[in-house]
Design a protein around this motif. Sequence first.
Motif, PDB file in Angstrom:
ATOM      1  N   PRO A 298      -5.928   6.223  11.271  1.00  0.00           N
ATOM      2  CA  PRO A 298      -5.821   4.759  11.145  1.00  0.00           C
ATOM      3  C   PRO A 298      -4.732   4.290  10.198  1.00  0.00           C
ATOM      4  O   PRO A 298      -4.493   3.080  10.089  1.00  0.00           O
ATOM      5  N   ARG A 299      -4.073   5.208   9.514  1.00  0.00           N
ATOM      6  CA  ARG A 299      -2.963   4.789   8.647  1.00  0.00           C
ATOM      7  C   ARG A 299      -1.712   4.443   9.448  1.00  0.00           C
ATOM      8  O   ARG A 299      -0.784   3.830   8.903  1.00  0.00           O
ATOM      9  N   LEU A 300      -1.660   4.811  10.736  1.00  0.00           N
ATOM     10  CA  LEU A 300      -0.459   4.562  11.526  1.00  0.00           C
ATOM     11  C   LEU A 300      -0.063   3.089  11.533  1.00  0.00           C
ATOM     12  O   LEU A 300       1.097   2.772  11.223  1.00  0.00           O
ATOM     13  N   PRO A 301      -0.950   2.139  11.850  1.00  0.00           N
ATOM     14  CA  PRO A 301      -0.521   0.733  11.823  1.00  0.00           C
ATOM     15  C   PRO A 301      -0.226   0.205  10.420  1.00  0.00           C
ATOM     16  O   PRO A 301       0.447  -0.820  10.274  1.00  0.00           O
ATOM     17  N   ALA A 302      -0.715   0.889   9.388  1.00  0.00           N
ATOM     18  CA  ALA A 302      -0.374   0.498   8.015  1.00  0.00           C
ATOM     19  C   ALA A 302       1.012   0.989   7.638  1.00  0.00           C
ATOM     20  O   ALA A 302       1.657   0.435   6.746  1.00  0.00           O
ATOM     21  N   ALA A 383      -9.599   8.396  -0.273  1.00  0.00           N
ATOM     22  CA  ALA A 383      -8.840   7.616  -1.261  1.00  0.00           C
ATOM     23  C   ALA A 383      -7.571   7.041  -0.642  1.00  0.00           C
ATOM     24  O   ALA A 383      -7.193   5.898  -0.920  1.00  0.00           O
ATOM     25  N   SER A 384      -6.904   7.821   0.202  1.00  0.00           N
ATOM     26  CA  SER A 384      -5.691   7.339   0.857  1.00  0.00           C
ATOM     27  C   SER A 384      -6.014   6.204   1.820  1.00  0.00           C
ATOM     28  O   SER A 384      -5.315   5.185   1.862  1.00  0.00           O
ATOM     29  N   TRP A 385      -7.064   6.358   2.595  1.00  0.00           N
ATOM     30  CA  TRP A 385      -7.460   5.292   3.523  1.00  0.00           C
ATOM     31  C   TRP A 385      -7.791   4.010   2.766  1.00  0.00           C
ATOM     32  O   TRP A 385      -7.421   2.911   3.180  1.00  0.00           O
ATOM     33  N   GLU A 386      -8.495   4.155   1.657  1.00  0.00           N
ATOM     34  CA  GLU A 386      -8.847   2.969   0.866  1.00  0.00           C
ATOM     35  C   GLU A 386      -7.613   2.365   0.223  1.00  0.00           C
ATOM     36  O   GLU A 386      -7.499   1.135   0.104  1.00  0.00           O
ATOM     37  N   GLN A 387      -6.701   3.208  -0.207  1.00  0.00           N
ATOM     38  CA  GLN A 387      -5.446   2.714  -0.786  1.00  0.00           C
ATOM     39  C   GLN A 387      -4.702   1.820   0.195  1.00  0.00           C
ATOM     40  O   GLN A 387      -4.120   0.803  -0.193  1.00  0.00           O
ATOM     41  N   TRP A 388      -4.717   2.193   1.466  1.00  0.00           N
ATOM     42  CA  TRP A 388      -3.993   1.445   2.487  1.00  0.00           C
ATOM     43  C   TRP A 388      -4.861   0.434   3.230  1.00  0.00           C
ATOM     44  O   TRP A 388      -4.406  -0.209   4.179  1.00  0.00           O
ATOM     45  N   GLY A 389      -6.112   0.286   2.797  1.00  0.00           N
ATOM     46  CA  GLY A 389      -6.978  -0.741   3.365  1.00  0.00           C
ATOM     47  C   GLY A 389      -7.441  -0.462   4.774  1.00  0.00           C
ATOM     48  O   GLY A 389      -7.693  -1.403   5.543  1.00  0.00           O
ATOM     49  N   TYR A 391     -10.012   1.989   5.475  1.00  0.00           N
ATOM     50  CA  TYR A 391     -11.231   2.800   5.464  1.00  0.00           C
ATOM     51  C   TYR A 391     -12.321   2.171   6.315  1.00  0.00           C
ATOM     52  O   TYR A 391     -12.612   0.977   6.233  1.00  0.00           O
ATOM     53  N   ASP A 392     -12.929   2.998   7.160  1.00  0.00           N
ATOM     54  CA  ASP A 392     -14.102   2.651   7.961  1.00  0.00           C
ATOM     55  C   ASP A 392     -15.008   3.871   7.937  1.00  0.00           C
ATOM     56  O   ASP A 392     -14.570   4.976   8.274  1.00  0.00           O
ATOM     57  N   ALA A 393     -16.245   3.690   7.544  1.00  0.00           N
ATOM     58  CA  ALA A 393     -17.141   4.826   7.317  1.00  0.00           C
ATOM     59  C   ALA A 393     -17.314   5.687   8.558  1.00  0.00           C
ATOM     60  O   ALA A 393     -17.246   6.930   8.487  1.00  0.00           O
ATOM     61  N   ALA A 394     -17.553   5.064   9.715  1.00  0.00           N
ATOM     62  CA  ALA A 394     -17.779   5.835  10.937  1.00  0.00           C
ATOM     63  C   ALA A 394     -16.520   6.592  11.349  1.00  0.00           C
ATOM     64  O   ALA A 394     -16.576   7.771  11.721  1.00  0.00           O
ATOM     65  N   LYS A 395     -15.376   5.915  11.274  1.00  0.00           N
ATOM     66  CA  LYS A 395     -14.113   6.572  11.643  1.00  0.00           C
ATOM     67  C   LYS A 395     -13.791   7.711  10.671  1.00  0.00           C
ATOM     68  O   LYS A 395     -13.282   8.759  11.080  1.00  0.00           O
ATOM     69  N   TYR A 396     -14.098   7.492   9.418  1.00  0.00           N
ATOM     70  CA  TYR A 396     -13.839   8.533   8.413  1.00  0.00           C
ATOM     71  C   TYR A 396     -14.675   9.774   8.677  1.00  0.00           C
ATOM     72  O   TYR A 396     -14.173  10.912   8.636  1.00  0.00           O
ATOM     73  N   THR A 397     -15.939   9.579   8.973  1.00  0.00           N
ATOM     74  CA  THR A 397     -16.831  10.703   9.252  1.00  0.00           C
ATOM     75  C   THR A 397     -16.338  11.510  10.445  1.00  0.00           C
ATOM     76  O   THR A 397     -16.326  12.753  10.426  1.00  0.00           O
ATOM     77  N   ALA A 398     -15.903  10.795  11.484  1.00  0.00           N
ATOM     78  CA  ALA A 398     -15.387  11.482  12.669  1.00  0.00           C
ATOM     79  C   ALA A 398     -14.070  12.183  12.377  1.00  0.00           C
ATOM     80  O   ALA A 398     -13.827  13.304  12.861  1.00  0.00           O
ATOM     81  N   TYR A 399     -13.243  11.548  11.581  1.00  0.00           N
ATOM     82  CA  TYR A 399     -11.916  12.086  11.282  1.00  0.00           C
ATOM     83  C   TYR A 399     -12.021  13.404  10.528  1.00  0.00           C
ATOM     84  O   TYR A 399     -11.381  14.399  10.901  1.00  0.00           O
ATOM     85  N   ILE A 400     -12.806  13.436   9.456  1.00  0.00           N
ATOM     86  CA  ILE A 400     -12.854  14.652   8.635  1.00  0.00           C
ATOM     87  C   ILE A 400     -13.586  15.787   9.347  1.00  0.00           C
ATOM     88  O   ILE A 400     -13.475  16.947   8.933  1.00  0.00           O
TER      89      ILE A 400
END
Length: 496
Positions: A298-302, A383-389, A391-400
């Motif tokens: 999700p950092r791509l559009p950021a 931390a990186s996702w939150e830095q760039w605004g 972060y989504d809990a469900a997406k994060y869980t799937a991503y890691i």
Amino acid sequence: MTTVKNRFMTLGLLTGLGLMASCSDFGDQNINPNAAVTPVTSALLTEAMLGVPPTTATGALLEGIAGRLTTLAPEPRLFAQYWSESQYPENSLYATTFADWNRYYAVTLQDLQTIIDYNTDESTRAYVAQFGSNNNQLATARILKAYVFSVVTDRWGDVPYFNALKKQTQVEYDPQQAIYADLFKELKEASAQFDNGRAFDGDILFAGNATKWKKFANSLRMILALRLTKVDPATGRTEFTAAYNDAAGYISTNADNATIRYTDVNQFRNPDNALFDGRSDYGVSDVLVNKLESLSDPRLPAYATPTSTGDFVGLPYGLTRDLLIDYTNDNPEYALPSAKVLAKTQPSYIITASQMLLAKAEASVLGWISADARTAYNDAIRASWEQWGVYDAAKYTAYIASPNVAPTAGDILAKIGDQRWIALYPNGSEAWTEWRRTGYPNLQPTPYAVNESKQIPRRYGYPNTEPTLNTAAYEAAVGRLSNGDKTSSRVWWDKP
């Protein structure tokens, strides 16, 4: 930031005053009795952090610790393959043979050295204490000086260090190993030097917060310690663990990130905003875009802009000018840095929590510290996702949990390296340095390279004035390089 703007109105005068203070050949005849001859050290600190404001509406902040020459330098972003050149691809083809270091030494480092000099000189230290206690000024300046010198030596290798900034024209180059040893010493001593006196005015990084300065110093020690993994791992481990275990801590949350914040005033805006002011010489590379898309990151559009159809199309990396013209004629839409990256007020990140949590993960894999590498790795991504605004809990869980992200025992260092490269964006200087150290991500040179080695540069060549202006020192330093003064030679810690 209003006070920062006001301080900068006098910076040009301060430079002149600094020169006046050192000139005594003409007695008293050229001295204005109503003018100060001792610099305002708080203004020098702000200038060392931010750089000299441009004199034109489209100019950019160049110097400082987070300007066009350091974290936001375009050329290392090309070497790290964050960006591609859209019109004139010489730097993407590695045409660079040398780079100048005058602005590091003559502006940022000189400002910091002046602060140190005036706070140690018995005739001036009482006067400049009005801008902050002498110890707090010295600690701050020494830490920042260590940071800037780490950038300089990591770009060139052996550089003038111990005898630099002493108004000498012939200055020997010190071996990088000796420089690193002194950087560790300086960071430790400076961190211990803070006292309970008045905070240093002009501090736009941490507002005089000694605890945050100590975390910054420890974080820098940890980063530099990891540079030694291939050349001196014993020292690296000692320095890393000492900084990691220090009571002051290190940058482990985004609240402690070391960032320079800019304003919406052109003279004090994000240097990337100035870089794209009326021009678009760079696009986000297909290397970065493709990597982020493959991970559904999700950092791509950021980081980048989509086309009018909503697709992300990276600009192919390393094309010749003719091929670029053909490509852009056929594909007029490609990813540019995002509006967020280019916003006037977008801060410049120097050291972040995500960077340090990945350092923690690597140190754990190396056996340097007792910590869970997988947890630190996952925490760094968050931390990186939150830095760039984003972060989504469900997406994060799937991503890691994704096989392309979740590390195994056999690939954890590679995945740490890949995530470090993603998280450091747009700090190309640090990304290029970490790629040289680790080999991650697996970047390939352009097939159209014009340099002798046909490989991604490993260092900058020394300034082209050095062979004539500092001949003996230059020749001695070049003699210590494996392949001479070329971009294919490696700095001390850069081992295959």
